[in-house]
Enzyme design. Sequence first.
Site, short mmCIF file in Angstrom:
data_model
loop_
_atom_site.label_atom_id
_atom_site.label_comp_id
_atom_site.label_asym_id
_atom_site.label_seq_id
_atom_site.Cartn_x
_atom_site.Cartn_y
_atom_site.Cartn_z
N HIS A 1 -6.06 -6.81 -8.50
CA HIS A 1 -5.92 -5.24 -8.51
C HIS A 1 -5.32 -4.80 -9.87
O HIS A 1 -4.29 -5.29 -9.96
CB HIS A 1 -5.28 -4.56 -7.06
N ASP B 1 -4.17 -1.40 -11.73
CA ASP B 1 -3.96 -0.06 -11.98
C ASP B 1 -3.81 0.35 -13.35
O ASP B 1 -2.72 0.13 -13.85
CB ASP B 1 -2.33 0.23 -11.12
N SER C 1 -1.27 -7.01 -7.06
CA SER C 1 -1.41 -6.13 -8.13
C SER C 1 -0.94 -6.78 -9.36
O SER C 1 0.27 -7.15 -9.65
CB SER C 1 -0.41 -4.76 -7.72
N MET D 1 -3.80 5.63 -0.50
CA MET D 1 -2.47 5.38 -1.08
C MET D 1 -1.45 5.65 -0.10
O MET D 1 -1.28 6.87 0.38
CB MET D 1 -2.50 6.37 -2.45
N MET E 1 -6.31 5.82 -12.34
CA MET E 1 -5.12 6.93 -12.04
C MET E 1 -5.13 7.85 -13.24
O MET E 1 -3.91 7.71 -14.07
CB MET E 1 -3.81 6.14 -11.69
N HIS F 1 -8.27 0.62 -10.34
CA HIS F 1 -8.02 1.74 -9.65
C HIS F 1 -7.36 2.56 -10.93
O HIS F 1 -6.62 2.40 -11.62
CB HIS F 1 -6.80 1.55 -8.71
N MET G 1 -3.35 3.62 -15.40
CA MET G 1 -2.39 4.83 -15.65
C MET G 1 -2.56 5.58 -16.86
O MET G 1 -1.97 4.80 -17.97
CB MET G 1 -0.97 4.65 -14.94
#
Length: 215
Positions: free
Chosen positions: A32, A34, A7, A136, A67, A65, A36
């Site tokens: 990966h 993330d 990540s 998750m 979010m 990903h 947000m």
Amino acid sequence: MVRIAPSVLSCDFLNLEDDINMMKNAGIDILHMDIMDGLFVPNISYGPMILEAIRRKFDIDMDVHLMIKDPNRYFEIYSKIGVSYLTIHEEASLHLERDISRIKELGMKAGVALNPATSPENLKYIIKELDLVLVMSVNPGFGGQKFLESQLDKVRDIRDMIDKTNSNAIIEIDGGITADNVKLVAGAGVDMVVSGSGLLKGNFEENLSKMRNML
């Protein structure tokens, strides 16, 4: 073979290029990411500019990903960057089938993420359209959280659903994954594990070697 996706959220952002070089030299072939927004989750991370900078420097798969609320606003942006997997949350999409179809139309592989309290039954009528299901194993929004063992049953349920429907979807898991639990997770049926602090806290090469040995 279970793939390992470090990540980027756990990288040193003042030395991001060095960290990614280190990971590539260790044989990592996917990162990966993330994303947000501070609304869907109570934190803000980074956005397309970081991914564009990475793409300019590195030829590496990107597993993104989202979010965020209303994720469909950004599909074309990530398609132009050249991400491999684009995953949205079931809980954040008003029209999940439409969003999945659009992601695939734009040339990306489409994934759906499930929060810990979300039932895999919510994927029953779309599982054959998916390329990836992200379980998750922590509540999303922060790194370094403790792994929720309850999510192993969810992985098994999704694996059973995939097998029964002949879906081509892979199962990914994210949250609290370390060398201490990665064998347990792999045994439940995952195809790809995401690890942040479990890999990047301390010596990355040693942590990666321990995780590979356990797998």
